[in-house]
Design a protein around this motif. Structure first.
Motif, mmCIF file in Angstrom:
data_model
loop_
_atom_site.group_PDB
_atom_site.id
_atom_site.type_symbol
_atom_site.label_atom_id
_atom_site.label_comp_id
_atom_site.label_asym_id
_atom_site.label_seq_id
_atom_site.Cartn_x
_atom_site.Cartn_y
_atom_site.Cartn_z
ATOM 1 N N ARG A 82 0.815 -1.220 0.000
ATOM 2 C CA ARG A 82 0.000 0.000 0.000
ATOM 3 C C ARG A 82 0.849 1.272 0.000
ATOM 4 N NH1 ARG A 82 -5.187 -1.051 3.760
ATOM 5 N NH2 ARG A 82 -5.653 1.019 2.967
ATOM 6 N N CYS A 85 -0.998 4.433 -0.631
ATOM 7 C CA CYS A 85 -1.685 5.041 0.527
ATOM 8 C C CYS A 85 -0.716 5.895 1.349
ATOM 9 C CB CYS A 85 -2.280 3.950 1.423
ATOM 10 S SG CYS A 85 -3.420 2.848 0.583
ATOM 11 N N GLY A 86 0.473 5.338 1.604
ATOM 12 C CA GLY A 86 1.390 6.018 2.517
ATOM 13 C C GLY A 86 2.224 7.101 1.864
ATOM 14 N N GLY A 92 -5.494 10.252 2.140
ATOM 15 C CA GLY A 92 -4.832 9.743 3.342
ATOM 16 C C GLY A 92 -4.026 10.831 4.023
ATOM 17 N N CYS A 166 -8.906 6.033 6.772
ATOM 18 C CA CYS A 166 -8.315 4.989 5.925
ATOM 19 C C CYS A 166 -8.560 3.607 6.526
ATOM 20 C CB CYS A 166 -6.817 5.199 5.767
ATOM 21 S SG CYS A 166 -6.375 6.868 5.274
ATOM 22 N N ASN A 173 -10.369 0.832 0.976
ATOM 23 C CA ASN A 173 -9.471 0.248 1.972
ATOM 24 C C ASN A 173 -9.499 -1.284 1.926
ATOM 25 O OD1 ASN A 173 -8.030 -0.302 4.423
ATOM 26 N ND2 ASN A 173 -9.993 -0.407 5.463
ATOM 27 N N HIS A 222 0.597 1.033 5.503
ATOM 28 C CA HIS A 222 0.685 2.018 4.417
ATOM 29 C C HIS A 222 2.128 2.249 3.939
ATOM 30 C CE1 HIS A 222 -3.503 4.073 5.014
ATOM 31 N NE2 HIS A 222 -3.561 2.757 5.080
#
Ligand code: SF4
Length: 458
Positions: A82, A85-86, A92, A166, A173, A222
């Protein structure tokens, strides 16, 4: 962790950890591009037939969001975990940023409900179809902008510097969580070193609330790198892409629902309805039936744009019957494709159960093997928009059909291989293992047929 590759990945994670402010700057840059592409097209006239990515911002935004962003974010999950996402996700980052300045309230119980990943994905997918999110800037603003606004409100209200949105409510998710289980690296915890830390025991802010000590997989992480080296026990570590599915992931009812009825059900219906002659026939039959009974209001396109597509200036408006037809088609696909997949799983588990009185635990474990197929389905569906947009730009796309069927075949073969390995851990003998495997494979037939109809027959 002795290998050169292991040392390189661990060093890379340390770099991420030590350059968090740089990452935040990059994320602000993405927020700026995202906001621009989200908001500005709303104030422009709808594109005409000659508009292209090179001369029209609305088409450019459409291509950026639905042609590149969504399909390739999805692809990035099994490749990098992910990291999207991070490292890059504007939503996010904004929810975490709001949480850093917010009220820090406790997370309410309703938000922790395990069904949100499935429900939020299904509702967003269906709503996106009803308002034609792939085509119209107002619909994009409602779906993506609404989600971002909700993420910021949740961030502001709940948690301290956390990504509560998230973890619990983000509509994708659940999907990302499943696909990241195939990632070839993860943050691995060394239990022994954790118990006897020699370095770095200052607290780590894991924004998506991963329980660090007990982290076994990549689904929730993430990939931000903040915990790299924590207590001398956590390191970004290469692994087999099959390791988590076969040896770690147990699955649960909601994950099984998301795989079978979300990704291999609702999403298939959402991708296929607009190409389906069955949808047209059903609508014609329903319209005739209604007119014969003097019921005409369902044939009127009176719904506002945020309920059903309504753009009379470009001759594109949905009647109530259109909306009902889409819902019926999605429900039909969910029952026929998702239902068959689930029945195949269930029968496979009956023939070769996990253990005596394991309930549905064996089904949920086996369902994890379907992740490659479920994931490729959503990628193929999303990339259909990419292909349409490329065709509109005059790009030749003859190579697409063989590529699609190759990817589908490889993903299904991977699922079958994972299922074979998962079934191999059960006490039943070889004959039952083979029969189970065949039942699971048979359950996938409607899924494969659906894509053949979409890409070849219709
Ligand atoms: S477990 Fe948390 S802190 Fe560690 S890399 Fe993943 S998201 Fe970051």
């Amino acid at each position: 962790m002795g290998s050169a590759l292991g040392r390189a990945t661990a060093r890379f994670a340390d770099f991420l950890r030590d350059h968090a402010p740089l990452l935040r700057k990059l994320q602000w840059g993405i927020v700026a591009i995202y906001a621009f592409l989200l908001i500005v097209p709303v104030f422009l006239p709808l594109p005409g037939n000659t508009a292209s990515v090179f001369n029209n911002l609305t088409v450019l935004a459409q291509f950026a969001f639905w042609g590149i962003w969504w399909p390739f974010v999805l692809v990035s999950m099994p490749i990098m975990g992910r990291a999207w996402c991070g490292w890059f996700c504007p939503e996010g980052m904004l929810t975490e940023w709001a949480s850093e300045r917010g009220q820090g309230r406790a997370i309410p119980k309703w938000m922790r409900w395990g069904g949100w990943p499935f429900v939020a994905f299904a509702l967003t997918t269906v709503y996106g179809q009803l308002v034609s999110v792939y085509q119209y800037p107002l619909a994009v603003l409602a779906v993506l902008g609404g989600s971002t606004a909700a993420a910021m409100i949740v961030g502001y209200r709940y948690g301290h510097s956390k990504r509560v949105w998230c973890k619990y409510l983000c509509p994708v998710n659940g999907v990302f969580n499943l696909l990241a289980k195939l990632a070839p690296w993860h943050y691995k915890v060394d239990e022994q070193a954790w118990r006897h830390p020699v370095i770095r025991i200052e607290p780590v802010n894991c924004a998506p609330l991963v329980p660090l000590r007990h982290m076994k997989g990549a689904g929730d992480c993430h990939m931000c790198g903040r915990c790299s080296g924590y207590r001398g026990a956590i390191a970004l570590t290469p692994r087999s892409p099959e390791q988590e599915i076969v040896n770690v992931a147990r699955g649960d009812g909601w994950q099984t629902a998301l795989i079978c009825f979300g990704l291999m059900g609702v999403a298939i219906g959402a991708f296929l309805w607009s190409a389906s002659p069955w949808f047209v026939s059903f609508k014609q039959w329903a319209a005739t039936w209604l007119v014969e009974r003097d019921i005409t209001w369902p044939l009127i396109d009176s719904a506002p744009w945020f309920i059903l597509t309504h753009y009379p200036e470009v001759n594109d408006s949905f009647s109530w019957l259109d909306g009902a037809g889409i819902l019926a088609f999605v429900a039909g696909a969910t029952v026929c494709v998702g239902g068959a997949t689930f029945v195949g799983l269930w029968l496979a588990d009956r023939v070769s159960p996990l253990a005596q009185a394991a309930g549905l635990a064996g089904v949920h474990k086996l369902a994890q093997a379907l992740i490659p197929s479920a994931g490729i389905g959503v990628f193929l569906g999303l990339s259909a928009t990419t292909v349409t947009l490329l065709q509109h730009e005059g790009v030749r796309t003859g190579w697409v059909a063989p590529l699609r069927f190759t990817l589908l075949t490889l993903a299904v073969l991977w699922t079958l291989r994972l299922a074979w390995r998962v079934l191999g851990q059960r006490p039943a003998g070889l004959a039952r293992r083979v029969l189970s495997w065949l039942l699971l494979a048979a359950g996938l037939a409607p899924f494969c047929l659906a894509w053949w109809l979409f890409f070849a027959a219709w």
